[in-house]
Design an enzyme around this catalytic site. Structure first.
Site, mmCIF file in Angstrom:
data_model
loop_
_atom_site.group_PDB
_atom_site.id
_atom_site.type_symbol
_atom_site.label_atom_id
_atom_site.label_comp_id
_atom_site.label_asym_id
_atom_site.label_seq_id
_atom_site.Cartn_x
_atom_site.Cartn_y
_atom_site.Cartn_z
ATOM 1 C CG ASP A 11 -39.336 63.043 -22.994
ATOM 2 O OD1 ASP A 11 -39.243 62.723 -24.191
ATOM 3 O OD2 ASP A 11 -38.645 62.521 -22.098
ATOM 4 C CG HIS A 12 -41.189 59.335 -24.131
ATOM 5 N ND1 HIS A 12 -41.128 58.402 -25.141
ATOM 6 C CD2 HIS A 12 -39.922 59.635 -23.817
ATOM 7 C CE1 HIS A 12 -39.869 58.147 -25.416
ATOM 8 N NE2 HIS A 12 -39.114 58.882 -24.629
ATOM 9 C CD GLU A 30 -38.622 58.679 -20.459
ATOM 10 O OE1 GLU A 30 -38.673 59.911 -20.377
ATOM 11 O OE2 GLU A 30 -37.737 58.082 -21.072
ATOM 12 C CG HIS A 32 -36.638 55.084 -22.425
ATOM 13 N ND1 HIS A 32 -37.798 54.748 -23.089
ATOM 14 C CD2 HIS A 32 -36.179 56.198 -23.037
ATOM 15 C CE1 HIS A 32 -38.029 55.628 -24.046
ATOM 16 N NE2 HIS A 32 -37.062 56.510 -24.030
ATOM 17 C CG HIS A 35 -35.860 58.837 -27.392
ATOM 18 N ND1 HIS A 35 -37.218 58.680 -27.233
ATOM 19 C CD2 HIS A 35 -35.695 60.086 -27.880
ATOM 20 C CE1 HIS A 35 -37.845 59.781 -27.619
ATOM 21 N NE2 HIS A 35 -36.944 60.640 -28.014
ATOM 22 C CG ASN A 82 -34.785 62.661 -25.166
ATOM 23 O OD1 ASN A 82 -34.534 63.634 -25.868
ATOM 24 N ND2 ASN A 82 -35.958 62.064 -25.187
#
Length: 340
Positions: A95-96, A169, A212, A249, A271
């Protein structure tokens, strides 16, 4: 084949797009949360995506060294073994990853898979995410081009985030404002840089008001209909219908209607982290409150080993998180769609 091969991962994404459903992409930070995700997918008879963020990988690497690559590789190898006991197929994803962590995370992991592919094996991860949302679009896409070339050679799919997602995040944060909406021009510039599949397949995390973390209804205006505009804008210029494989997201807290519109407009991956974190922790808190004098040695007593044994409350946490994953499969229409 519980861990998808590159060919099967492509098939999974194609099936999702054609069937207008999406795979829950569940962030994991331990062997136990991995099992919870696998269990949830299996109980829903859905394939899915398991992902590890930079913060999750650092945690998995242990607090002594906090090595992200070690943590990610270790859990991926573990997943390749234990996932064989689940009658579904999952893809492994990172992920990110912002610019300042590429050299300590995605690039070394690409190297691991490059070495595996050179030996005739499959890559360790099936996809990686480059989060360039904090950079200018020009710099973002320039780095994406380099990563996409390496990913393609290693039989890996790249995920790119071209414009900001609100909230925070793993240290990457953006204000909640009008910049949280990708434009057709942004999408066209992305295609100019990355192509339409001929340079390698990529997933696109476009922004349509996503945030997020946790937010209350009314604080954020989601516009999942914007995804249709992006697809149509690029299709009009390049003549390819529904050119993008979109990622949703900041999906925690979204309404079923918003999710449905996003699915109809090309989202193939969503996600889910905040909701599953809470689902995992909630029964643990309940257990601790209800068994206060058992988990603690109160007033010189000895407590209750059966109560503070991590397996006791860990099983409750796993079951609760698995149930939330199963719920996500229902929301994303992936229930009952497993390949085998």
């Amino acid at each position: 084949m519980p861990i998808a091969t590159p060919e099967v991962y492509n098939e999974m994404l194609d099936r999702a797009k054609a069937g207008k459903f999406a795979y829950p992409a569940i962030n994991v930070t331990s062997s136990q949360t991995l099992h919870a995700a696998l269990r949830g997918f299996a109980e829903a008879e859905s394939d899915g995506i398991i992902q590890i963020s930079t913060g999750g990988a650092e945690f998995l690497g242990g607090q002594h060294s906090k090595d992200m690559v070690t943590g990610a590789v270790a859990l991926a190898e573990f997943a390749h073994i234990v996932a064989k006991k689940y009658d579904i197929t999952v893809a492994l994803h990172t992920d990110h990853c912002p610019k300042d962590k590429l050299d300590g995370y995605v690039r070394p992991l690409l190297a691991v898979s490059e070495e595996r592919v050179a030996r005739g094996e499959n890559p360790l991860f099936q996809s990686h995410m480059w989060d360039g949302s904090a950079e200018t679009l020009a710099d973002n896409l320039s780095i994406a081009q380099e990563l996409l070339e390496r990913a393609r050679a290693a039989k890996i799919i790249l995920e790119v985030e071209i414009t900001p997602t609100g909230g925070e995040e793993d240290g990457v944060s953006h204000e909640i404002n009008d910049s949280l909406y990708t434009t057709v021009d942004d999408a066209i510039r992305t295609v100019e840089a990355l192509g339409l599949g001929e340079k390698g397949r990529y997933l696109l995390a476009a922004s349509f008001g996503n945030v997020h973390g946790v937010y209350k209804p009314g604080n954020v205006v989601l516009r999942p209909d914007l995804l249709k505009e992006l697809n149509e804008g690029v299709a009009a210029k390049y003549g390819k219908a529904s050119p993008f494989d979109f990622v949703f997201h900041g999906g925690s807290g979204s309404s079923e209607e918003e999710i449905a519109i996003a699915l109809d407009n090309g989202v193939v991956k969503m996600n889910i982290d905040t909701d599953t974190q809470y689902a995992f922790t909630r029964p643990v808190a309940d257990h601790m409150f209800k068994n206060y004098d058992g988990v603690l040695k109160v007033d010189g007593e000895v407590g209750s080993k059966k109560t503070y044994d991590p397996r006791t409350w860990g099983k409750l946490a796993e079951a609760s998180m698995a149930a939330r994953v199963t719920e996500a499969c229902a929301n994303l229409r992936s229930t009952g769609t497993k390949i085998k």
